[in-house]
Design a protein around this motif. Sequence first.
Motif, PDB file in Angstrom:
ATOM      1  N   PHE A 174      -6.878   4.651   5.507  1.00 39.92           N
ATOM      2  CA  PHE A 174      -7.133   6.041   5.874  1.00 39.92           C
ATOM      3  C   PHE A 174      -5.950   6.931   5.512  1.00 39.92           C
ATOM      4  O   PHE A 174      -6.117   8.101   5.188  1.00 39.92           O
ATOM      5  CB  PHE A 174      -7.427   6.152   7.377  1.00 39.92           C
ATOM      6  CG  PHE A 174      -8.736   5.536   7.775  1.00 39.92           C
ATOM      7  CD1 PHE A 174      -9.926   6.196   7.526  1.00 39.92           C
ATOM      8  CD2 PHE A 174      -8.782   4.297   8.384  1.00 39.92           C
ATOM      9  CE1 PHE A 174     -11.144   5.636   7.886  1.00 39.92           C
ATOM     10  CE2 PHE A 174      -9.981   3.720   8.742  1.00 39.92           C
ATOM     11  CZ  PHE A 174     -11.171   4.397   8.492  1.00 39.92           C
ATOM     12  N   PHE A 175      -4.734   6.352   5.578  1.00 39.22           N
ATOM     13  CA  PHE A 175      -3.543   7.123   5.229  1.00 39.22           C
ATOM     14  C   PHE A 175      -3.589   7.567   3.775  1.00 39.22           C
ATOM     15  O   PHE A 175      -3.237   8.701   3.447  1.00 39.22           O
ATOM     16  CB  PHE A 175      -2.292   6.280   5.495  1.00 39.22           C
ATOM     17  CG  PHE A 175      -1.015   6.930   5.032  1.00 39.22           C
ATOM     18  CD1 PHE A 175      -0.413   7.923   5.780  1.00 39.22           C
ATOM     19  CD2 PHE A 175      -0.420   6.543   3.838  1.00 39.22           C
ATOM     20  CE1 PHE A 175       0.765   8.536   5.361  1.00 39.22           C
ATOM     21  CE2 PHE A 175       0.752   7.139   3.394  1.00 39.22           C
ATOM     22  CZ  PHE A 175       1.346   8.140   4.167  1.00 39.22           C
ATOM     23  N   THR A 176      -4.036   6.674   2.894  1.00 38.91           N
ATOM     24  CA  THR A 176      -4.082   7.005   1.470  1.00 38.91           C
ATOM     25  C   THR A 176      -5.164   8.035   1.151  1.00 38.91           C
ATOM     26  O   THR A 176      -5.168   8.604   0.060  1.00 38.91           O
ATOM     27  CB  THR A 176      -4.318   5.735   0.651  1.00 38.91           C
ATOM     28  OG1 THR A 176      -5.560   5.130   1.045  1.00 38.91           O
ATOM     29  CG2 THR A 176      -3.195   4.740   0.857  1.00 38.91           C
ATOM     30  N   MET A 177      -6.078   8.280   2.092  1.00 43.42           N
ATOM     31  CA  MET A 177      -7.133   9.268   1.877  1.00 43.42           C
ATOM     32  C   MET A 177      -6.704  10.667   2.315  1.00 43.42           C
ATOM     33  O   MET A 177      -7.407  11.647   2.023  1.00 43.42           O
ATOM     34  CB  MET A 177      -8.395   8.855   2.642  1.00 43.42           C
ATOM     35  CG  MET A 177      -9.009   7.548   2.176  1.00 43.42           C
ATOM     36  SD  MET A 177     -10.323   6.949   3.261  1.00 43.42           S
ATOM     37  CE  MET A 177     -11.478   8.329   3.194  1.00 43.42           C
ATOM     38  N   LEU A 178      -5.576  10.759   3.011  1.00 43.67           N
ATOM     39  CA  LEU A 178      -5.105  12.060   3.477  1.00 43.67           C
ATOM     40  C   LEU A 178      -4.594  12.892   2.306  1.00 43.67           C
ATOM     41  O   LEU A 178      -4.191  12.356   1.272  1.00 43.67           O
ATOM     42  CB  LEU A 178      -3.976  11.872   4.493  1.00 43.67           C
ATOM     43  CG  LEU A 178      -4.333  11.174   5.810  1.00 43.67           C
ATOM     44  CD1 LEU A 178      -3.068  10.931   6.631  1.00 43.67           C
ATOM     45  CD2 LEU A 178      -5.343  11.999   6.603  1.00 43.67           C
ATOM     46  N   HIS A 194       0.824  -1.209   0.000  1.00 39.81           N
ATOM     47  CA  HIS A 194       0.000   0.000   0.000  1.00 39.81           C
ATOM     48  C   HIS A 194       0.859   1.261   0.000  1.00 39.81           C
ATOM     49  O   HIS A 194       0.480   2.279  -0.583  1.00 39.81           O
ATOM     50  CB  HIS A 194      -0.900   0.037   1.237  1.00 39.81           C
ATOM     51  CG  HIS A 194      -1.965  -0.999   1.267  1.00 39.81           C
ATOM     52  ND1 HIS A 194      -3.114  -0.922   0.505  1.00 39.81           N
ATOM     53  CD2 HIS A 194      -2.067  -2.145   1.989  1.00 39.81           C
ATOM     54  CE1 HIS A 194      -3.882  -1.971   0.744  1.00 39.81           C
ATOM     55  NE2 HIS A 194      -3.270  -2.726   1.644  1.00 39.81           N
ATOM     56  N   LEU A 195       2.011   1.187   0.678  1.00 39.03           N
ATOM     57  CA  LEU A 195       2.786   2.394   0.959  1.00 39.03           C
ATOM     58  C   LEU A 195       3.962   2.611   0.022  1.00 39.03           C
ATOM     59  O   LEU A 195       4.278   3.753  -0.319  1.00 39.03           O
ATOM     60  CB  LEU A 195       3.319   2.331   2.399  1.00 39.03           C
ATOM     61  CG  LEU A 195       2.276   2.303   3.507  1.00 39.03           C
ATOM     62  CD1 LEU A 195       2.951   2.044   4.846  1.00 39.03           C
ATOM     63  CD2 LEU A 195       1.501   3.608   3.550  1.00 39.03           C
ATOM     64  N   GLY A 196       4.633   1.515  -0.370  1.00 40.15           N
ATOM     65  CA  GLY A 196       5.915   1.682  -1.032  1.00 40.15           C
ATOM     66  C   GLY A 196       6.949   2.134  -0.013  1.00 40.15           C
ATOM     67  O   GLY A 196       6.609   2.582   1.085  1.00 40.15           O
ATOM     68  N   ALA A 197       8.223   2.014  -0.345  1.00 42.10           N
ATOM     69  CA  ALA A 197       9.282   2.446   0.564  1.00 42.10           C
ATOM     70  C   ALA A 197      10.583   2.560  -0.201  1.00 42.10           C
ATOM     71  O   ALA A 197      10.835   1.808  -1.154  1.00 42.10           O
ATOM     72  CB  ALA A 197       9.444   1.467   1.728  1.00 42.10           C
ATOM     73  N   ALA A 198      11.408   3.508   0.205  1.00 45.61           N
ATOM     74  CA  ALA A 198      12.709   3.694  -0.433  1.00 45.61           C
ATOM     75  C   ALA A 198      13.576   2.458  -0.244  1.00 45.61           C
ATOM     76  O   ALA A 198      13.566   1.829   0.814  1.00 45.61           O
ATOM     77  CB  ALA A 198      13.410   4.926   0.150  1.00 45.61           C
ATOM     78  N   GLY A 200       0.148  16.314   0.845  1.00 48.64           N
ATOM     79  CA  GLY A 200       1.103  17.011   1.699  1.00 48.64           C
ATOM     80  C   GLY A 200       1.164  16.409   3.088  1.00 48.64           C
ATOM     81  O   GLY A 200       2.253  16.241   3.666  1.00 48.64           O
ATOM     82  N   VAL A 201       0.003  16.070   3.634  1.00 50.71           N
ATOM     83  CA  VAL A 201      -0.042  15.441   4.955  1.00 50.71           C
ATOM     84  C   VAL A 201       0.606  14.061   4.900  1.00 50.71           C
ATOM     85  O   VAL A 201       1.335  13.665   5.822  1.00 50.71           O
ATOM     86  CB  VAL A 201      -1.497  15.337   5.451  1.00 50.71           C
ATOM     87  CG1 VAL A 201      -1.551  14.618   6.799  1.00 50.71           C
ATOM     88  CG2 VAL A 201      -2.115  16.721   5.565  1.00 50.71           C
ATOM     89  N   GLN A 202       0.350  13.326   3.818  1.00 55.22           N
ATOM     90  CA  GLN A 202       0.982  12.018   3.673  1.00 55.22           C
ATOM     91  C   GLN A 202       2.502  12.142   3.689  1.00 55.22           C
ATOM     92  O   GLN A 202       3.191  11.337   4.321  1.00 55.22           O
ATOM     93  CB  GLN A 202       0.538  11.356   2.360  1.00 55.22           C
ATOM     94  CG  GLN A 202      -0.917  10.932   2.325  1.00 55.22           C
ATOM     95  CD  GLN A 202      -1.243  10.178   1.058  1.00 55.22           C
ATOM     96  OE1 GLN A 202      -0.416   9.418   0.540  1.00 55.22           O
ATOM     97  NE2 GLN A 202      -2.447  10.365   0.536  1.00 55.22           N
TER      98      GLN A 202
END
Length: 381
Positions: free
Chosen positions: A345-349, A248-252, A352-354
Amino acid sequence: MCQRSSSSCVEVPKMPSAIKEVTVQLPQSHNRPDQPWHHYLSIDIIWYVLGYTLFHPFVSWVVVLCLRAQYTAYGAPEMRIAVAWSILMSAIGIFGIISEQIAFGSPREVDLAEEVIVITGGVEGLGGLLAETYGMRNANIAVLDTKKVDPDEAEEKGVVYYQCDVADAKQVEAAAAKIVEELGAPTILINNAGIVHKKSILDTSIEEVEQTFRVNTLSHFITLRTFLPHMLRESRGTIVTVSSVLGHLGAANLSAYTASKAALLALHHSLRAELAQIPEATEIKTILVTPGQMSTKMFADVEPPNTFFAPTATPADLGKSIIRLIERGESGEVAIPLYSQYIGFFTMLPTGVQQLVRRWSGLDTAVGKVSSRRKDSGEKK
């Protein structure tokens, strides 16, 4: 040898001349650094306790009964608050039950004696824990893994291991034929195999990307195409898809891994949609597992960004939840730790907030900084 007493003679069995020595390596606590008590405190523990106390409908109504036992009037403010809270908790609980019933349907009957369980990547980590747990319960358990296991060890664990590359369709088909012949038609498939290359996009070779997708994603297509027909013929089954919250997030520095896990999320939902259109698949259940960072060898060298809000998940916690759903014959989702359950819910922010949350959480620095690679631009100096 005979030992005589005043009234009888008792034959004492001869002891074997050699006693089998069993080597046991116990965990040494003194090798682990002492941590303060608050190091083990996390939002997951707090939420777990609240779930069985303040947020539990039964406990909420017990408070109401306690107030009445003290002759508290129904019109008293504390009684009104307690009743309103109890009604709210009960409504949320009923809504959750109805929602799951609509989403996943009725459970199927599961008898481990009649099930054949197949686990990919089941030698170590989460898969190994699940395999050994079912092996101790005398279930019909087959493990597909590239790692070779000693026959004596396999017999001791009660698990049948098939050395197999799950990214190779021919090897999987050959192993499936042996499983059907030796154990029976597979009815439970746990797609757990996975690898990771902790490198930046520029440092990851094409071969490593292909390997990651073949093991983490393509293997699911291969095992589904191989074992799902057996479930359809049996008119029952359970399919477990082990993805990751990073899908869902991905990461470096985890681009190939996160992309391969994101593909599994889409695959799971597509599989559910297709099974819903097949009459013979009514009793085939699906489970999606999206854990956060786990305490396995794969991510042993990665420090969690925040031990309070993002504690490390243990294979035991995940395994317990997966086994519970499988044996209840239910479809569902397993997301541990707590933040994994609410990642939507994080993906709905706002974006900029994300970005601020990502910086604050340390998500993109947990695997180290991206190593810069200077490429020859072809310009003359």
